[in-house]
Scaffold this active site. Structure first.
Site, PDB file in Angstrom:
ATOM      1  N   TYR A   1       3.088   3.480  15.672  1.00 17.32           N
ATOM      2  CA  TYR A   1       1.785   3.157  15.377  1.00 17.32           C
ATOM      3  C   TYR A   1       0.596   4.144  15.807  1.00 17.32           C
ATOM      4  O   TYR A   1      -0.211   4.528  15.259  1.00 17.32           O
ATOM      5  CB  TYR A   1       1.210   1.881  16.169  1.00 17.32           C
ATOM      6  CG  TYR A   1      -0.071   1.360  16.017  1.00 17.32           C
ATOM      7  CD1 TYR A   1      -0.518   0.566  14.893  1.00 17.32           C
ATOM      8  CD2 TYR A   1      -1.268   1.595  16.920  1.00 17.32           C
ATOM      9  CE1 TYR A   1      -1.837   0.102  14.467  1.00 17.32           C
ATOM     10  CE2 TYR A   1      -2.358   0.921  16.639  1.00 17.32           C
ATOM     11  CZ  TYR A   1      -2.778   0.288  15.720  1.00 17.32           C
ATOM     12  OH  TYR A   1      -3.962  -0.416  15.354  1.00 17.32           O
ATOM     13  N   ALA A   2       0.903   4.851  17.126  1.00 17.86           N
ATOM     14  CA  ALA A   2       0.148   5.938  17.735  1.00 17.86           C
ATOM     15  C   ALA A   2       0.063   7.115  16.806  1.00 17.86           C
ATOM     16  O   ALA A   2      -0.826   7.651  16.650  1.00 17.86           O
ATOM     17  CB  ALA A   2       0.219   6.103  19.202  1.00 17.86           C
TER      18      ALA A   2
ATOM     19  N   ASN B   1      -7.223  -0.004   5.477  1.00 18.38           N
ATOM     20  CA  ASN B   1      -7.268  -0.960   6.498  1.00 18.38           C
ATOM     21  C   ASN B   1      -6.034  -1.557   7.049  1.00 18.38           C
ATOM     22  O   ASN B   1      -5.598  -1.932   7.738  1.00 18.38           O
ATOM     23  CB  ASN B   1      -8.295  -1.972   6.403  1.00 18.38           C
ATOM     24  CG  ASN B   1      -8.125  -3.395   7.281  1.00 18.38           C
ATOM     25  OD1 ASN B   1      -8.391  -3.030   8.437  1.00 18.38           O
ATOM     26  ND2 ASN B   1      -7.641  -4.288   6.792  1.00 18.38           N
TER      27      ASN B   1
ATOM     28  N   VAL C   1       0.788  -1.226  -0.077  1.00 19.95           N
ATOM     29  CA  VAL C   1      -0.056  -0.073   0.106  1.00 19.95           C
ATOM     30  C   VAL C   1       0.845   1.179   0.145  1.00 19.95           C
ATOM     31  O   VAL C   1       0.294   2.255  -0.123  1.00 19.95           O
ATOM     32  CB  VAL C   1      -0.998   0.038   1.257  1.00 19.95           C
ATOM     33  CG1 VAL C   1      -2.036  -0.844   1.177  1.00 19.95           C
ATOM     34  CG2 VAL C   1      -0.206  -0.088   2.651  1.00 19.95           C
TER      35      VAL C   1
ATOM     36  N   LYS D   1      -1.577   6.579  13.413  1.00 27.43           N
ATOM     37  CA  LYS D   1      -3.145   6.378  13.461  1.00 27.43           C
ATOM     38  C   LYS D   1      -3.693   7.944  13.667  1.00 27.43           C
ATOM     39  O   LYS D   1      -4.820   8.223  13.121  1.00 27.43           O
ATOM     40  CB  LYS D   1      -3.653   5.404  14.786  1.00 27.43           C
ATOM     41  CG  LYS D   1      -3.310   3.925  14.260  1.00 27.43           C
ATOM     42  CD  LYS D   1      -4.213   3.571  13.060  1.00 27.43           C
ATOM     43  CE  LYS D   1      -4.108   2.135  12.902  1.00 27.43           C
ATOM     44  NZ  LYS D   1      -4.450   1.643  11.639  1.00 27.43           N
TER      45      LYS D   1
ATOM     46  N   SER E   1      -7.582   4.045  15.553  1.00 25.73           N
ATOM     47  CA  SER E   1      -7.368   3.154  16.476  1.00 25.73           C
ATOM     48  C   SER E   1      -7.523   4.245  17.610  1.00 25.73           C
ATOM     49  O   SER E   1      -7.181   5.462  17.604  1.00 25.73           O
ATOM     50  CB  SER E   1      -6.013   2.589  16.423  1.00 25.73           C
ATOM     51  OG  SER E   1      -5.718   2.071  17.848  1.00 25.73           O
TER      52      SER E   1
END
Length: 257
Positions: free
Chosen positions: A162-163, A91, A65, A166, A149
């Site tokens: 990740y945080a 996603n 992606v 998101k 998230s």
């Protein structure tokens, strides 16, 4: 009574479609009458996931992606196959956990590339097509759903990459909603808590299970089959006046005004 949620005749692009939430989204899109463009990096996983699906209504796309050229080609191929693209679900995701002081540049960049840069590339590619349709007189618009998230709203120990990614997806969501609303293109995000998928195996394990479950008022993990209903709601005309929003689907794990 009119069916509340229908995707009849619509084509939805879903990234990270080989397993978990992405696969469940594709299955529900098909059940609701739509066509699905299933995108995944793992060719074998994607082949297995789509093998039993109606092949005349599924287009499998293999690749990263984070490849902007792949995103553009996939939209072109989807239009040739199905006539138009009406929805997108960003996603695809990975995790590379580490505390801030120990995280390597590669661990940081890998997660940013997939979650945030990938979301931008696919939003841009699908959005260009939707805007062009609108300028050509097609008022049907479209819907973009970004799978964010709770980590993007409250942080996540050991997952700063990740945080951050998101949280960035929330910015993409709101900006697309503001720029493309005049074309009847809606953009929303969903902030999941803990969904029972391979990616959450560690936090559902013995070390973290009890502590996390104690923070969820519904006292259980979410199942992919239940959370994807909200995704398809946002893709459908049932959410025709919903845009620029961040919807928590988390069992109450994060509650705010």
């Amino acid at each position: 009574m009119t069916e509340l949620v229908s995707l009849q005749g619509r084509t939805i692009v879903v990234t990270g479609a080989g397993q978990g939430i992405g696969k469940a989204v594709v299955e529900l899109v098909l059940e609701l009458g739509g066509n699905a463009v299933a995108v995944d990096l793992n060719a074998e996983t994607l082949k297995a996931a789509t093998a039993s699906m109606p092949q005349d209504r599924v287009l499998a796309v293999v690749g990263s992606v984070a490849d902007h050229e792949l995103a553009a080609r996939a939209v072109e191929d989807s239009v040739r196959r199905f006539g138009a693209v009406h929805g997108l679900v960003n996603n695809a995701g990975i995790i590379r956990p580490a505390m801030i002081e120990k995280m390597t540049p590669k661990e940081w960049q890998d997660v940013i590339d997939v979650h945030l840069t990938g979301t931008f590339f696919w939003t841009q590619a699908v959005g260009r097509h939707m805007v062009a349709r609108a300028k050509g007189g097609d008022a049907s618009g479209g819907s973009i759903v970004n799978i964010s998230s709770d980590a993007g709203r409250k942080g996540s120990v050991g997952q700063v990459n990740y945080a951050a990614a998101k949280a960035g997806m929330l910015g993409v969501t709101m900006t697309a909603a503001r720029e493309w609303g005049r074309y009847n293109i809606r953009s929303n995000s969903i902030c999941f808590g803990v969904v029972e998928t391979p990616m959450t195996e560690v936090i559902r394990g013995d070390k973290f299970r009890d502590r996390i479950l104690s923070q969820i008022p519904l006292e259980r993990w979410a199942q992919p089959e239940e959370v994807v209903k909200v995704v398809c709601f946002l893709l459908s005309d049932a959410a025709s006046y919903v845009t620029g929003q961040h919807l928590g689907v988390n069992g109450g794990f994060h509650i705010s005004l």
